[in-house]
Design a protein around this motif. Structure first.
Motif, PDB file in Angstrom:
ATOM      1  N   GLN A   1       0.297  15.843  -1.432  1.00  0.00           N
ATOM      2  CA  GLN A   1      -0.331  14.528  -1.491  1.00  0.00           C
ATOM      3  C   GLN A   1      -0.300  13.942  -2.907  1.00  0.00           C
ATOM      4  OE1 GLN A   1      -4.120  15.696   0.343  1.00  0.00           O
ATOM      5  NE2 GLN A   1      -3.625  14.372   2.080  1.00  0.00           N
TER       6      GLN A   1
ATOM      7  N   ARG B   1       4.617  11.434  -0.400  1.00  0.00           N
ATOM      8  CA  ARG B   1       4.832  12.863  -0.148  1.00  0.00           C
ATOM      9  C   ARG B   1       6.010  13.399  -0.959  1.00  0.00           C
ATOM     10  NH1 ARG B   1       7.624  13.672   5.795  1.00  0.00           N
ATOM     11  NH2 ARG B   1       8.918  11.805   5.830  1.00  0.00           N
TER      12      ARG B   1
ATOM     13  N   TYR C   1      -0.663   7.891  -3.306  1.00  0.00           N
ATOM     14  CA  TYR C   1      -0.119   6.951  -2.324  1.00  0.00           C
ATOM     15  C   TYR C   1       0.020   7.563  -0.936  1.00  0.00           C
ATOM     16  CZ  TYR C   1       0.811   5.075  -6.859  1.00  0.00           C
ATOM     17  OH  TYR C   1       0.641   4.652  -8.151  1.00  0.00           O
ATOM     18  N   SER C   2      -0.588   8.716  -0.713  1.00  0.00           N
ATOM     19  CA  SER C   2      -0.461   9.389   0.579  1.00  0.00           C
ATOM     20  C   SER C   2      -1.248   8.697   1.684  1.00  0.00           C
ATOM     21  CB  SER C   2      -0.936  10.841   0.461  1.00  0.00           C
ATOM     22  OG  SER C   2      -0.158  11.555  -0.458  1.00  0.00           O
ATOM     23  N   ARG C   3      -2.241   7.907   1.307  1.00  0.00           N
ATOM     24  CA  ARG C   3      -3.126   7.257   2.275  1.00  0.00           C
ATOM     25  C   ARG C   3      -3.699   8.320   3.221  1.00  0.00           C
ATOM     26  NH1 ARG C   3       0.448   2.499   4.530  1.00  0.00           N
ATOM     27  NH2 ARG C   3       2.106   4.027   4.176  1.00  0.00           N
ATOM     28  N   PHE C   4      -3.394   8.229   4.503  1.00  0.00           N
ATOM     29  CA  PHE C   4      -3.957   9.201   5.445  1.00  0.00           C
ATOM     30  C   PHE C   4      -2.971  10.323   5.772  1.00  0.00           C
ATOM     31  CE2 PHE C   4      -5.968   5.057   6.357  1.00  0.00           C
ATOM     32  CZ  PHE C   4      -7.271   5.380   6.014  1.00  0.00           C
ATOM     33  N   GLY C   5      -1.842  10.389   5.062  1.00  0.00           N
ATOM     34  CA  GLY C   5      -0.850  11.410   5.337  1.00  0.00           C
ATOM     35  C   GLY C   5      -1.157  12.722   4.643  1.00  0.00           C
ATOM     36  N   ASP C   6      -0.539  13.791   5.145  1.00  0.00           N
ATOM     37  CA  ASP C   6      -0.775  15.112   4.550  1.00  0.00           C
ATOM     38  C   ASP C   6       0.208  15.434   3.426  1.00  0.00           C
ATOM     39  OD1 ASP C   6       1.593  15.696   5.902  1.00  0.00           O
ATOM     40  OD2 ASP C   6       0.638  16.940   7.433  1.00  0.00           O
TER      41      ASP C   6
ATOM     42  N   GLU D   1       0.812  -1.217   0.000  1.00  0.00           N
ATOM     43  CA  GLU D   1       0.000   0.000   0.000  1.00  0.00           C
ATOM     44  C   GLU D   1       0.844   1.265   0.000  1.00  0.00           C
ATOM     45  OE1 GLU D   1      -3.219  -0.131  -0.320  1.00  0.00           O
ATOM     46  OE2 GLU D   1      -3.240  -2.321  -0.240  1.00  0.00           O
TER      47      GLU D   1
END
Length: 459
Positions: free
Chosen positions: A117, A93, A120-125, A88
Motif C-alpha cells: 500500500q 500498488r 494512493y491505494s485508497r481501499f485497495g490492498d 484520486e
C-alpha cells in the motif's frame, strides 16, 4: 546471449524534486519464492550476476541497490479512466525502485506492481495476484518478440499471501512483479500538474523528460518539441499494437507512458482473428478500447496531454504536432508489418497497400492471425489460401524477402500464439499442481519466435 553491461546506477528521478513522488516502504511479505527472473534484461543493466538470494533481497524484500534510490518512491499522477477524469489515483500498488544507465546511455527504471500500500491505494490492498503476474510476464514476452516497444517483466516472486478478489476464484495466491522500462512518467503525470495549475513543475518535467528520457538537446520551443516526441512514439506504439493483433484493454491516460512504451497489463488479449470490435476487458461494454479503436484512443490521450501542456504553451504549436499523428501512424506501420512478414523495407505507400489487402482478406475469411503471419513469412502464401487472398499475393510481390527467409528452425514447427485459452491452460497447471513447466516452455517458445523474426529483420 545477452550483452553483459556494467551496473551504472543513476537515480535521475531525484532531480525532479519531491513534488512528483512520495517515499514509501515495501510490504513485508511472509514468503519470497522466485518464479521468474529475466536474466536477459538483467544483463543489460549489470544485474545479471546476482545469485537468487541477492535477487530476492532486492526484488522481494526491496533492499536498495548500491548507489541507487535510498527508498522506493510512489509516483503522483491523475488520469482519464474510460474518458472520466479521476484526480484520486497515483501509484496505489507499485513504486519506482531503481534507475540505471544501459551501455548505450539510455535511462532504465525498475518499477513494481503488487509491492504494498501507498498513499494512493485508497481501499485497495496494494497487492497483485500471482495469476496477474503470470499474465503480465506472458504479455510482455510476447510483445517484445513481436517487436512492440514494451516494459519488460524483470522479476516475479510469489509472496505467500491469500488475496480476495471479486473477478477470480478467491482466496488466490499473491505475487510481486518488477518491470523494467524507460520511465513511468505518464500523460496522467502532466494532467495532475495541469489540475493544480503548477506551471513551474510542468516546465521542470518537460525539461527533465527531454534530457533524461529522450536525450535531446532543447530546441527553441521545448514544450512543442517534447509533445512532438510523445506523438511520434505513441503513433508508433499504436501501429505496432495493430500488427501484433494486441488489445491492451485499458488505454487510460494513466496507462500511456510518454516514451511510447506499452506497459501495465491487466485484461489484455491477443485477437485470434481480425475482428475490429474485439475487446479485452469484460467491463469495456461500449468497446471504447476495442482492437480497431486503439489508434483513436491513443490519439485522444495525446490530445489530453496537449490540453495539459496549455498551462505552459500556446495552442498552435501543439495542434500542429497533434495533427501529425495520422501521418506518423501510417509511416510507422510498415516496419513492424514487414518484420513480421520477413520482407525487406519498401516505400510507405506500398506498405499501406499491403496492410489494406491483408486486413480485407483477414476480415473476409476470419483466418487465424498468427497462422497467416507464420505462413506468409518470406513473402509467399501457401496454396491453401483461396482466391480471397489474391490481392495480398499481388501486394506481396512489391517486396523482396529477407536473405534468411524461413531458414530458422522455428518455421519447421507451428506458429507461436498467446490466445486466452493458452493463458488459462498455463495458469491452470500452476494453480492446480504448482506445475510451472508449461509457463517456462511457453517463454522459451516465444523467445524462439522472436529470434526467428529477428533473423528476418527488415533492412
Amino acid at each position: 546471449m545477452a550483452k553483459l553491461n556494467a551496473y551504472n546506477p543513476d537515480p535521475a528521478i531525484l532531480k525532479l524534486g519531491d513534488a512528483f513522488y512520495d517515499p514509501v516502504a515495501a510490504a513485508d511479505f511472509p514468503q519470497a519464492i522466485l518464479r521468474f527472473r529475466n536474466d536477459r534484461a538483467a544483463a543489460e543493466v549489470g544485474l545479471g550476476q546476482l545469485d537468487d538470494d541477492g535477487w530476492l533481497r532486492h526484488f522481494a524484500r526491496f533492499e536498495p541497490l548500491p548507489g541507487n534510490l535510498p527508498q522506493p518512491l510512489a509516483l503522483r499522477y491523475h488520469g482519464h479512466q474510460f474518458r472520466v477524469y479521476n484526480p484520486e489515483i497515483g501509484d496505489g500498488r507499485g513504486f519506482s525502485f531503481a534507475q540505471m544507465r544501459r551501455g548505450d546511455g539510455a535511462l532504465l527504471e525498475l518499477g513494481t506492481k503488487g509491492s504494498g500500500q501507498t498513499p494512493y491505494s485508497r481501499f485497495g490492498d496494494g497487492r497483485l495476484t500471482l495469476k496477474g503476474g503470470v499474465r503480465e510476464v506472458l504479455a510482455t514476452e510476447m510483445l517484445e518478440a513481436l517487436g512492440v516497444r514494451t516494459s519488460r517483466s524483470f522479476s516475479l516472486v510469489e509472496t505467500g499471501e491469500a488475496l480476495q478478489r471479486n473477478d477470480e476464484p478467491s482466496p488466490t495466491r499473491s505475487a510481486v512483479l518488477v518491470r523494467m522500462s524507460r520511465s513511468h512518467i505518464r500523460i496522467g503525470t502532466f494532467q495532475r500538474l495541469a489540475y493544480f495549475g503548477d506551471a513551474e513543475n510542468m516546465r521542470r518535467l518537460v525539461d527533465w523528460c527531454l534530457a533524461e528520457l529522450f536525450c535531446a538537446e532543447p530546441e527553441e520551443d521545448p514544450v512543442a518539441q517534447f509533445f512532438g516526441l510523445v506523438v511520434e512514439g505513441t503513433a508508433r506504439l499504436a501501429a505496432s499494437y495493430m500488427v501484433a493483433g494486441f488489445v491492451h484493454g485499458v488505454l487510460n491516460t494513466d496507462n500511456i507512458n510518454v516514451t511510447g512504451e506499452s506497459f501495465d497489463y491487466g485484461p489484455w488479449r491477443f485477437a485470434p482473428t481480425f475482428e475490429p470490435g474485439f475487446t479485452a476487458a469484460y467491463f469495456d461494454h461500449a468497446g471504447l478500447y476495442a482492437f480497431a479503436r486503439q489508434p483513436d484512443a491513443i490519439l485522444w490521450n495525446c490530445a489530453q496531454l496537449a490540453v495539459s501542456l496549455r498551462v505552459i504553451s500556446e495552442a498552435p504549436p501543439l495542434i500542429e504536432r497533434l495533427e501529425r499523428f495520422e501521418a506518423l501512424y501510417r509511416q510507422a506501420y510498415s516496419a513492424p508489418l514487414l518484420r513480421r512478414l520477413g520482407l525487406r523495407t519498401g516505400n510507405e505507400e506500398a506498405g499501406w497497400r499491403l496492410k489494406d489487402a491483408i486486413d480485407a482478406a483477414l476480415l473476409a475469411t476470419q483466418w487465424p492471425l498468427d497462422r497467416f503471419f507464420f505462413d506468409a513469412f518470406g513473402g509467399a502464401l501457401p496454396a491453401g489460401y483461396g482466391p480471397e487472398w489474391n490481392e495480398v499475393r499481388v501486394a506481396l510481390e512489391e517486396f523482396d524477402p529477407v536473405p534468411h527467409g524461413r531458414g530458422h528452425a522455428y518455421f519447421a514447427g507451428e506458429p507461436c500464439s498467446m490466445l486466452i485459452d493458452e493463458v488459462e491452460t498455463i495458469w491452470s497447471a500452476i494453480d492446480r499442481g504448482d506445475d510451472w513447466s508449461p509457463f517456462h516452455a511457453k517463454i522459451a517458445a516465444i523467445r524462439r519466435m522472436g529470434e526467428a523474426l529477428e533473423t528476418g529483420k527488415v533492412e
